[in-house]
Design a protein around this motif. Sequence first.
Motif, PDB file in Angstrom:
ATOM      1  N   ASN A  55     -66.057 -78.919 -31.101  1.00 24.68           N
ATOM      2  CA  ASN A  55     -67.705 -78.676 -30.262  1.00 24.68           C
ATOM      3  C   ASN A  55     -67.261 -77.324 -29.435  1.00 24.68           C
ATOM      4  N   ASP A  78     -70.541 -83.237 -24.484  1.00 27.51           N
ATOM      5  CA  ASP A  78     -70.586 -82.265 -23.686  1.00 27.51           C
ATOM      6  C   ASP A  78     -69.756 -82.488 -22.342  1.00 27.51           C
ATOM      7  N   TRP A 275     -83.639 -70.571 -29.219  1.00 25.55           N
ATOM      8  CA  TRP A 275     -81.885 -71.174 -27.512  1.00 25.55           C
ATOM      9  C   TRP A 275     -81.542 -69.983 -26.673  1.00 25.55           C
ATOM     10  N   ALA A 279     -81.090 -70.315 -23.468  1.00 22.35           N
ATOM     11  CA  ALA A 279     -79.704 -70.738 -23.319  1.00 22.35           C
ATOM     12  C   ALA A 279     -79.449 -70.008 -22.163  1.00 22.35           C
ATOM     13  N   PRO A 364     -73.661 -72.645 -26.422  1.00 21.28           N
ATOM     14  CA  PRO A 364     -74.288 -73.007 -27.249  1.00 21.28           C
ATOM     15  C   PRO A 364     -75.283 -71.865 -28.735  1.00 21.28           C
ATOM     16  N   TRP A 436     -72.698 -80.204 -31.572  1.00 19.04           N
ATOM     17  CA  TRP A 436     -73.333 -79.904 -29.674  1.00 19.04           C
ATOM     18  C   TRP A 436     -74.619 -80.573 -29.352  1.00 19.04           C
ATOM     19  N   LEU A 449     -77.450 -79.500 -31.585  1.00 16.50           N
ATOM     20  CA  LEU A 449     -77.286 -78.647 -32.807  1.00 16.50           C
ATOM     21  C   LEU A 449     -75.998 -79.201 -33.537  1.00 16.50           C
ATOM     22  N   THR A 460     -76.508 -73.102 -38.350  1.00 16.00           N
ATOM     23  CA  THR A 460     -76.421 -73.731 -37.096  1.00 16.00           C
ATOM     24  C   THR A 460     -77.824 -73.854 -37.165  1.00 16.00           C
ATOM     25  N   GLU A 462     -80.831 -76.344 -35.115  1.00 11.34           N
ATOM     26  CA  GLU A 462     -81.084 -77.346 -33.511  1.00 11.34           C
ATOM     27  C   GLU A 462     -82.134 -77.964 -34.046  1.00 11.34           C
TER      28      GLU A 462
END
Length: 518
Positions: A55, A78, A275, A279, A364, A436, A449, A460, A462
Amino acid sequence: MPERTSPARPPNILLITSDQHRGDAFGFEGKPVHTPHLDQLAREGTRFSACITPNVVCQPSRASMLTGLLPLTHGVHDNGIDLDEDTAGRGFAARLGRAGWRTAFIGKAHFSTYHTHQPTTRCENVQGSAGYLDDWRGPYMGFEQVELMLIGHNYWLPERRPRGMHYERWYHQDGLGDLKDALYREHGGPNGGAAQTHQSCLPVAWHNSTWVGDRTIELLREHARDPARPFCAWVSFPDPHHPFDAPLPWSRLHDPAAVPLPRHRERDFHRRPWWHRAAVESEPATPGEMGRVRREYSRMDPQGDEALRHLIANYYGMISLIDHNVGRILSVLDELQLARDTLVVFTSDHGEWLGDHGLMLKGPMFYEGLLRVGLVVRGPGVGAGRVVADPVSTLDLAATFTDYAGLPPVDWHSHSLRPLLEGRAGSARDFARSEWKLGPARCGVALDLRAVRTARAKLTLERGTRTGELYLLGEDPEEMHNRWDDAACRGVREELVDMIHARPRDELAVLPQPIGAA
């Protein structure tokens, strides 16, 4: 009943970690950062050139290192979520302790949240720390003995009594706290206009990196006086995490004019999945003080090349001060004749963008500067001067340590690195995972993610929107070309997505919410 170990005495284990330390920010990686002692450790041991974090922020990655579990299984998905103590009690420290080891933690732990607007009774919580007496030394999270600091990053200067942990109480014990605070705030040179960057005038003797080195050396001397039990110690430096405030003279060790900048320093959102822009540009849905911190301390703009050069020079200075203290620790291992019987590991919880693609700090977007970390291992049976290119994870440290301790394997996501360290045939790794799940409190959008990294590619996904990014690292190491929608890469994409879906189905049904979440 104590867990059984192998008949031969296993090695001591010394895990040394830094915080927010890029995988390429070492001399042995070819960067002009002064790390002679870590370079020596790499020459005398084995380093992993494709190690990733499970992470990309502090608490989840540290919880995974301890427990051997992925974040969505141990629950700390988180920052702002306290690691469950029963889960920690099944981690490597607790297992080694039950097997008769002396276990210790020194420095920044970050297994629990420090937030002030929702106090807890945990020792790492700013308000909760007031309930701990000066002579408290644990146990905590499976470690028999601890010497901790709160936060460790100087957004706010060290807490005063009755708050604070071992470092803060040491810092203030001589009554010179006002002087020290004033010296910390005094700037010892230009910063080029870089945000959260200054050359601190705090004498190095009072710096928390020095304190971590001092306490580790004392722990080693205590062990040498009573070596009946092997030790397992996690030594955790809080730098080079922002603010970038290396003390003099370390802040001047690297000339800003000579610091290389990232080749690609523009926010090229048109190349990236949705994202990335969201983000950065969405408002964090976090109220009060935590919202202010996320806006003012977690969203930085590189602010031009001159500012970025000064920031990177200070970042390198923080790393060099850590390296200096690692050198002190390694020297004492030699002095006490412990080196040959000690497995020494150096790594970090996650990296730092440091201007890559126009980004600072972490978030992210799993670029290599953030996802990849250094991992160097030296010890009995470990090959010298070897570089292992297999994709591995700091998640694997828990199983590695219990393997060296002679303990039977358990049902973790962690897999021992010992076969790779000893060069055994058939021990190659195909991929490593990171994940994450974050709500809108952090960056204004909810994201789920999942990532996998192989030797030559990284994907990666989502999961909420079934969108993603794919980089062929072998031909595109700077991650400029997202191949997610490239028909020629469909087979690679499907192969990596299958790796994500092969994750064990043991996620928590209900995930705890971070403190400060809307």
